[in-house]
Design a protein around this motif. Structure first.
Motif, PDB file in Angstrom:
ATOM      1  N   LYS A 122      36.741  45.046  31.449  1.00  0.00           N
ATOM      2  CA  LYS A 122      37.546  43.822  31.439  1.00  0.00           C
ATOM      3  C   LYS A 122      38.913  43.990  32.095  1.00  0.00           C
ATOM      4  O   LYS A 122      39.809  43.176  31.885  1.00  0.00           O
ATOM      5  N   GLY A 123      39.078  45.045  32.900  1.00  0.00           N
ATOM      6  CA  GLY A 123      40.328  45.209  33.614  1.00  0.00           C
ATOM      7  C   GLY A 123      41.457  45.713  32.742  1.00  0.00           C
ATOM      8  O   GLY A 123      41.276  45.998  31.550  1.00  0.00           O
ATOM      9  N   THR A 124      42.642  45.767  33.347  1.00  0.00           N
ATOM     10  CA  THR A 124      43.810  46.312  32.658  1.00  0.00           C
ATOM     11  C   THR A 124      45.038  45.488  33.008  1.00  0.00           C
ATOM     12  O   THR A 124      45.214  45.065  34.157  1.00  0.00           O
TER      13      THR A 124
ATOM     14  N   ALA B  27      44.564  51.762  41.652  1.00  0.00           N
ATOM     15  CA  ALA B  27      43.902  52.107  42.910  1.00  0.00           C
ATOM     16  C   ALA B  27      42.957  53.299  42.760  1.00  0.00           C
ATOM     17  O   ALA B  27      41.894  53.341  43.388  1.00  0.00           O
ATOM     18  N   ARG B  28      43.336  54.263  41.932  1.00  0.00           N
ATOM     19  CA  ARG B  28      42.558  55.500  41.855  1.00  0.00           C
ATOM     20  C   ARG B  28      41.458  55.476  40.801  1.00  0.00           C
ATOM     21  O   ARG B  28      40.395  56.064  40.997  1.00  0.00           O
ATOM     22  N   HIS B  29      41.728  54.830  39.674  1.00  0.00           N
ATOM     23  CA  HIS B  29      40.838  54.973  38.527  1.00  0.00           C
ATOM     24  C   HIS B  29      40.044  53.721  38.174  1.00  0.00           C
ATOM     25  O   HIS B  29      38.973  53.821  37.573  1.00  0.00           O
ATOM     26  N   SER B  30      40.565  52.551  38.495  1.00  0.00           N
ATOM     27  CA  SER B  30      39.957  51.333  37.938  1.00  0.00           C
ATOM     28  C   SER B  30      38.835  50.748  38.785  1.00  0.00           C
ATOM     29  O   SER B  30      38.088  49.899  38.306  1.00  0.00           O
ATOM     30  N   LYS B  31      38.734  51.166  40.068  1.00  0.00           N
ATOM     31  CA  LYS B  31      37.750  50.581  41.002  1.00  0.00           C
ATOM     32  C   LYS B  31      37.953  49.076  41.105  1.00  0.00           C
ATOM     33  O   LYS B  31      36.984  48.297  41.175  1.00  0.00           O
ATOM     34  N   ALA B  32      39.210  48.658  41.121  1.00  0.00           N
ATOM     35  CA  ALA B  32      39.519  47.230  41.139  1.00  0.00           C
ATOM     36  C   ALA B  32      39.348  46.657  42.543  1.00  0.00           C
ATOM     37  O   ALA B  32      39.475  47.360  43.554  1.00  0.00           O
ATOM     38  N   GLU B  33      39.076  45.354  42.600  1.00  0.00           N
ATOM     39  CA  GLU B  33      39.028  44.632  43.862  1.00  0.00           C
ATOM     40  C   GLU B  33      40.293  43.826  44.104  1.00  0.00           C
ATOM     41  O   GLU B  33      40.637  43.541  45.248  1.00  0.00           O
ATOM     42  N   HIS B  34      40.980  43.464  43.019  1.00  0.00           N
ATOM     43  CA  HIS B  34      42.222  42.700  43.136  1.00  0.00           C
ATOM     44  C   HIS B  34      43.262  43.281  42.185  1.00  0.00           C
ATOM     45  O   HIS B  34      42.952  43.626  41.040  1.00  0.00           O
ATOM     46  N   ILE B  35      44.490  43.377  42.675  1.00  0.00           N
ATOM     47  CA  ILE B  35      45.633  43.815  41.870  1.00  0.00           C
ATOM     48  C   ILE B  35      46.745  42.794  42.059  1.00  0.00           C
ATOM     49  O   ILE B  35      47.145  42.510  43.193  1.00  0.00           O
ATOM     50  N   ASP B  36      47.226  42.246  40.960  1.00  0.00           N
ATOM     51  CA  ASP B  36      48.314  41.267  41.004  1.00  0.00           C
ATOM     52  C   ASP B  36      49.542  41.859  40.326  1.00  0.00           C
ATOM     53  O   ASP B  36      49.471  42.311  39.182  1.00  0.00           O
TER      54      ASP B  36
ATOM     55  N   VAL C  65      51.493  44.143  35.829  1.00  0.00           N
ATOM     56  CA  VAL C  65      50.523  44.612  36.826  1.00  0.00           C
ATOM     57  C   VAL C  65      49.132  44.406  36.233  1.00  0.00           C
ATOM     58  O   VAL C  65      48.801  45.003  35.206  1.00  0.00           O
ATOM     59  N   TRP C  66      48.337  43.576  36.896  1.00  0.00           N
ATOM     60  CA  TRP C  66      46.979  43.245  36.416  1.00  0.00           C
ATOM     61  C   TRP C  66      45.959  43.665  37.453  1.00  0.00           C
ATOM     62  O   TRP C  66      46.190  43.534  38.668  1.00  0.00           O
ATOM     63  N   ASP C  67      44.839  44.188  36.994  1.00  0.00           N
ATOM     64  CA  ASP C  67      43.734  44.483  37.908  1.00  0.00           C
ATOM     65  C   ASP C  67      42.426  44.077  37.253  1.00  0.00           C
ATOM     66  O   ASP C  67      42.326  43.971  36.026  1.00  0.00           O
ATOM     67  N   ASP C  68      41.418  43.847  38.092  1.00  0.00           N
ATOM     68  CA  ASP C  68      40.100  43.425  37.597  1.00  0.00           C
ATOM     69  C   ASP C  68      39.119  44.586  37.605  1.00  0.00           C
ATOM     70  O   ASP C  68      37.916  44.385  37.817  1.00  0.00           O
TER      71      ASP C  68
END
Length: 324
Positions: free
Chosen positions: A313-315, A250-259, A273-276
């Motif tokens: 490429k996300g994390t 939420a803070r560092h990745s600037k993700a739009e989706h977190i699964d 925990v995956w994020d885009d």
């Protein structure tokens, strides 16, 4: 500077000993190297001693090779990855009983170290969570009550305050309300009552739902139904790792989706925990991302943590905990 091996030291000593023996023997025999027949005798003596040295080297290498391979294997053992043991290969099996005894003793030592680490880890985890619970209770009961009393005083003061001060008092009340909400949120993060009262599944669902509501990323959760009877320390570690991974996303990745997914796979509990988001290079993983803390928590329950990420490429954070 690396010290020479035991085999190298013995071979060097034998070489010096053979060289000295040749000269001592030739001197004692009174050989005169200017005479052809005595040079022949000296050559036979030297060849005999060199042959003895070669045979000695061959025997020593045969005897020491299993020990050298055992030492190399021991040096590759990593206590941060529990469960690994030294196994005898064909070369080691051909060694002496001393090698077998060393392997058995080293494996027993690893078992004791892992057992001690597990017990100390459980104590550390228990102490950490007890302290978190105490701090959360103090924040909720004492500091929250103080803020509530402050709000009541502000409300009473607003009723008798001049008109020009009421706007400022209302703004102060809003700040106090905001501080109270942030305080309650902090207390829940320190030790969620849902984890104690309803278990891991409910606590994780609440956490993901809160992140989904607060945004900006959409967060989803997939839970296995068979998550009952997990040890308490395992539940705490899984919850804390998920909490840290969600915070990073939420803070560092600037993700739009977190699964987020949690379930049983064979004899393990697996959290993923995956994020885009933007991802990161592993050279930057020490910059406040908390990965070392997550790995340390995983080790407390004999688990393993794998982080897969690259820029753009996300994390993916994957925690696997074996069920004892």
């Amino acid at each position: 500077m690396r010290r020479p091996s035991l085999l190298g030291q013995i071979l060097a000593f034998n070489l010096l000993l053979v060289t000295a023996s040749i000269f001592v023997a030739s001197t004692a025999a009174g050989l005169n190297l200017t005479l052809s027949d005595q040079r022949h005798q000296f050559a036979i003596l030297a060849l005999s001693l060199m042959l003895t040295l070669v045979v000695n080297i061959w025997i020593l290498r045969r005897r020491f090779e299993p020990l050298e391979r055992l030492l190399d294997t021991m040096e590759r053992i990593d206590l941060s990855r529990p469960g690994r043991r030294v196994e005898l290969d064909k070369t080691m099996e051909a060694g002496t009983t001393d090698v077998h005894r060393l392997v058995a003793a080293f494996n027993r030592m690893l078992e004791r170290l892992e057992g001690e680490r597990r017990r100390s880890g459980e104590l550390v985890l228990s102490a950490q969570e007890a302290e978190r619970k105490r701090v959360a209770r103090d924040l909720h009961d004492e500091v929250n009550q103080a803020l509530t009393a402050l709000l009541l005083r502000l409300e009473a003061a607003a009723q008798h305050a001049p008109e020009e001060l009421r706007a400022e008092i209302d703004e102060t009340k809003q700040l106090a309300n905001q501080a109270m909400m942030e305080l309650l949120d902090l207390a829940r993060q320190l030790r969620p009552t849902t984890l104690d009262d309803h278990g891991l599944a409910s606590a994780l669902a609440t956490q993901v739902r809160d992140y989904d509501r607060s945004g900006p990323a959409r967060a989803t959760l997939e839970l296995d139904q068979d998550l009952r009877d997990l040890p308490q320390d395992v539940e705490v570690v899984i919850y804390r790792v998920a909490q840290e991974a969600l915070t990073n996303a939420a803070r560092h990745s600037k993700a739009e989706h977190i699964d987020v997914s949690l379930g049983r796979v064979d004899s393990k509990v697996v959290l993923q925990v995956w994020d885009d988001g933007t991802g990161f290079a592993f050279a930057d993983e020490t910059k406040g991302l908390g990965l070392s803390g997550m790995r340390e928590r995983a080790l407390l329950v004999d688990g393993s943590l794998v982080v897969d990420s690259s820029p753009g490429k996300g994390t993916t954070v994957r925690l696997e905990v074996p069920l004892r």
